[in-house]
Motif scaffolding. Structure first.
Motif, PDB file in Angstrom:
ATOM      1  N   TYR A   1      38.509 -39.998   8.120  1.00 31.06           N
ATOM      2  CA  TYR A   1      39.591 -40.947   8.708  1.00 31.06           C
ATOM      3  C   TYR A   1      40.635 -40.147   8.910  1.00 31.06           C
ATOM      4  CZ  TYR A   1      42.151 -44.414   9.448  1.00 31.06           C
ATOM      5  OH  TYR A   1      44.012 -45.556   9.977  1.00 31.06           O
ATOM      6  N   TYR A   2      40.986 -40.557   7.396  1.00 34.80           N
ATOM      7  CA  TYR A   2      42.653 -40.289   6.987  1.00 34.80           C
ATOM      8  C   TYR A   2      42.468 -38.073   7.162  1.00 34.80           C
ATOM      9  CZ  TYR A   2      46.256 -38.226   3.586  1.00 34.80           C
ATOM     10  OH  TYR A   2      47.313 -38.038   3.345  1.00 34.80           O
ATOM     11  N   SER A   3      41.250 -37.176   7.160  1.00 36.02           N
ATOM     12  CA  SER A   3      41.567 -36.377   8.178  1.00 36.02           C
ATOM     13  C   SER A   3      41.959 -35.868   9.240  1.00 36.02           C
ATOM     14  CB  SER A   3      40.589 -35.152   7.547  1.00 36.02           C
ATOM     15  OG  SER A   3      40.090 -34.902   6.563  1.00 36.02           O
ATOM     16  N   ILE A   4      41.512 -36.981   9.931  1.00 37.61           N
ATOM     17  CA  ILE A   4      41.722 -37.480  11.411  1.00 37.61           C
ATOM     18  C   ILE A   4      43.020 -38.175  12.072  1.00 37.61           C
ATOM     19  CG2 ILE A   4      40.870 -37.853  13.706  1.00 37.61           C
ATOM     20  CD1 ILE A   4      38.899 -35.459  12.292  1.00 37.61           C
ATOM     21  N   TRP A   5      43.485 -38.974  11.057  1.00 36.93           N
ATOM     22  CA  TRP A   5      44.646 -39.471  10.968  1.00 36.93           C
ATOM     23  C   TRP A   5      45.174 -38.551  10.798  1.00 36.93           C
ATOM     24  CZ3 TRP A   5      48.899 -39.896   7.933  1.00 36.93           C
ATOM     25  CH2 TRP A   5      50.028 -40.025   8.536  1.00 36.93           C
ATOM     26  N   GLN A   6      45.538 -37.419   9.694  1.00 41.68           N
ATOM     27  CA  GLN A   6      46.781 -35.906   9.511  1.00 41.68           C
ATOM     28  C   GLN A   6      46.353 -35.343  11.146  1.00 41.68           C
ATOM     29  OE1 GLN A   6      45.493 -35.031   5.711  1.00 41.68           O
ATOM     30  NE2 GLN A   6      46.814 -35.650   5.759  1.00 41.68           N
ATOM     31  N   VAL A   7      45.611 -34.697  11.603  1.00 43.84           N
ATOM     32  CA  VAL A   7      45.901 -34.141  12.420  1.00 43.84           C
ATOM     33  C   VAL A   7      46.608 -34.512  14.064  1.00 43.84           C
ATOM     34  CG1 VAL A   7      44.458 -33.147  14.210  1.00 43.84           C
ATOM     35  CG2 VAL A   7      43.743 -32.650  12.387  1.00 43.84           C
ATOM     36  N   LEU A   8      46.300 -36.045  14.181  1.00 43.96           N
ATOM     37  CA  LEU A   8      46.822 -36.731  15.072  1.00 43.96           C
ATOM     38  C   LEU A   8      48.506 -37.264  14.798  1.00 43.96           C
ATOM     39  CD1 LEU A   8      44.231 -40.140  15.999  1.00 43.96           C
ATOM     40  CD2 LEU A   8      44.822 -37.211  17.266  1.00 43.96           C
ATOM     41  N   LEU A   9      48.968 -37.517  13.574  1.00 48.94           N
ATOM     42  CA  LEU A   9      50.009 -37.671  13.029  1.00 48.94           C
ATOM     43  C   LEU A   9      51.100 -37.467  14.211  1.00 48.94           C
ATOM     44  CD1 LEU A   9      52.238 -39.754  11.551  1.00 48.94           C
ATOM     45  CD2 LEU A   9      52.119 -37.923   9.778  1.00 48.94           C
ATOM     46  N   PRO A  10      51.405 -35.746  14.324  1.00 47.80           N
ATOM     47  CA  PRO A  10      52.820 -35.188  14.468  1.00 47.80           C
ATOM     48  C   PRO A  10      52.315 -35.055  16.907  1.00 47.80           C
ATOM     49  CG  PRO A  10      51.422 -33.397  13.544  1.00 47.80           C
ATOM     50  CD  PRO A  10      50.289 -35.151  13.633  1.00 47.80           C
ATOM     51  N   LEU A  11      50.964 -35.111  16.881  1.00 45.10           N
ATOM     52  CA  LEU A  11      51.183 -35.068  18.232  1.00 45.10           C
ATOM     53  C   LEU A  11      51.784 -36.487  19.571  1.00 45.10           C
ATOM     54  CD1 LEU A  11      46.942 -34.342  18.453  1.00 45.10           C
ATOM     55  CD2 LEU A  11      48.661 -32.480  18.167  1.00 45.10           C
ATOM     56  N   PRO A  12      52.177 -35.648  20.102  1.00 42.49           N
ATOM     57  CA  PRO A  12      52.858 -36.542  21.543  1.00 42.49           C
ATOM     58  C   PRO A  12      51.900 -37.539  21.962  1.00 42.49           C
ATOM     59  CG  PRO A  12      53.609 -33.781  21.996  1.00 42.49           C
ATOM     60  CD  PRO A  12      52.189 -34.151  20.826  1.00 42.49           C
ATOM     61  N   GLU A  13      53.167 -38.692  22.208  1.00 44.04           N
ATOM     62  CA  GLU A  13      51.799 -39.595  22.713  1.00 44.04           C
ATOM     63  C   GLU A  13      50.319 -39.082  23.726  1.00 44.04           C
ATOM     64  OE1 GLU A  13      49.723 -43.279  23.146  1.00 44.04           O
ATOM     65  OE2 GLU A  13      50.842 -42.470  21.577  1.00 44.04           O
ATOM     66  N   GLY A  14      51.147 -38.144  24.185  1.00 42.70           N
ATOM     67  CA  GLY A  14      50.050 -38.153  25.148  1.00 42.70           C
ATOM     68  C   GLY A  14      48.658 -37.647  25.329  1.00 42.70           C
TER      69      GLY A  14
END
Length: 345
Positions: free
Chosen positions: A187-200
């Motif tokens: 979960y934490y690994s995926i969260w880290q990947v999603l964190l800096p992405l633009p909302e779209g």
């Protein structure tokens, strides 16, 4: 021999100055007042513990609104043991659970709201990800995602099967302390990947994970954000001030300056339209900011902005980078001890 003027020497001097400063206070950072089964980011304080914490503040501190605190700071006259209560994000439980307790103890607070989630059915993205990945059950053993043109792979191994016992063990676990190979670590690994992405792009990836997990999107009522009419009710009276927290809750430093400006200004304008009051305070999502971000916040017409740096506030603190201490689900006694440590940090 330490040379006066060196970086370490100056840091030591500042620490001594802060400890000796008579005009100092602190800001507390909350998110949710709720009881949940699993809380990977320690965002939730139960209503019972929140009531105990507010009783401690009423008896042993000098609660101020953020507006009062900032004015006192600028005047160089912060009251002894001054404390400010703030909330980030804009969960509906801030109205239904927190405000009645704040009223009971007559403690002012500021709620920083991410406007893009107001009235929406989908949850905040980190909660949505938690529902997808941290519920008992089995997931496919491999996941591949195209992230900004780069193909990322995960192999879950034993974490593919998440038992009721695993789930129960993780109820009080913190995501950033998860053991490699565990479902929480995944979960934490995926969260880290999603964190800096633009909302779209983040929304696109979340939809792909939804399909991969063969899950049905269910917006949990107790995880929802405020409705527009609820926001108006929250702002009624003189106890709760509404502050801005961007539109989409992005990692601001990952966005171009123009997009940062939109996130900051549009959230302010939209909130003012809903509550028909000036919105003069801001909170950086995840505490993330650059020098340009801070300047954009100044020029947007705010009087102050809060970070997530854990520190006291004293005369040299920047009103546009105010530090805050995160509060966890401590009972009244634990909270009182923590408050004492913070004031003497």
């Amino acid at each position: 021999m330490k040379i006066p003027g060196s970086k370490k020497f100056q840091q030591a001097v500042r620490r001594v100055q802060k400890r000796l400063a008579s005009s100092k206070g602190l800001i507390l950072m909350y998110h949710r007042i709720a009881e949940v089964d699993i809380d990977p980011w320690s965002l939730c304080v139960t209503p019972q513990h929140f009531a105990e914490q507010m009783q401690v503040l009423q008896q042993y501190s000098h609660p101020l609104s953020l507006k009062q605190f900032v004015q006192a700071h600028r005047d160089g006259n912060i009251p002894h043991q001054a404390v400010v209560v703030t909330f980030d994000d804009g969960y509906a439980d801030n109205l239904h659970h927190a405000k009645p307790i704040l009223e009971l103890y007559d403690i002012p607070a500021t709620v920083f709201v991410s406007t893009g989630y107001i009235g929406k059915e989908h949850e905040f993205w980190w909660d949505e990800l938690e529902q997808l990945l941290l519920q008992p059950g089995k997931l496919p053993e491999k996941l591949s995602l195209n992230i900004s043109g780069s193909l990322e792979h995960w192999e879950l191994g034993q974490a593919a099967n998440y038992t009721e016992q695993d789930y129960h063990s993780d109820r009080t676990s913190k995501a950033h302390k998860a053991k490699p190979g565990s479902r929480m670590f995944f979960y934490y690994s995926i969260w880290q990947v999603l964190l800096p992405l633009p909302e779209g792009e983040r929304r696109k990836i979340l939809n792909e994970i939804l399909i991969w997990a063969n899950a049905k999107p269910i917006a949990r009522h107790n995880y929802r954000s405020l409705l527009p009419q609820e926001l108006s009710v929250l702002a009624q009276g003189n106890l709760v001030e509404i502050g801005a927290h961007t539109v989409t809750h992005p990692f601001l430093s990952s966005l171009p300056v123009v997009m940062q400006q939109d996130e900051i200004q549009v959230s302010k304008t939209y909130l003012e339209e809903i509550i028909n009051l000036p919105v003069t305070s801001f909170s950086y999502p995840f505490g993330d900011r650059t020098t340009e971000t801070v300047e954009l916040t100044r020029t947007a017409g705010f009087d102050c902005a809060c970070s997530t740096v854990a520190d006291i506030i004293w005369q040299q603190s920047d009103c546009f980078q105010l530090p805050r201490f995160g509060v966890e689900n401590w009972n009244g006694e634990e909270f009182a001890k923590q408050l004492l440590r913070w004031f003497h940090s």
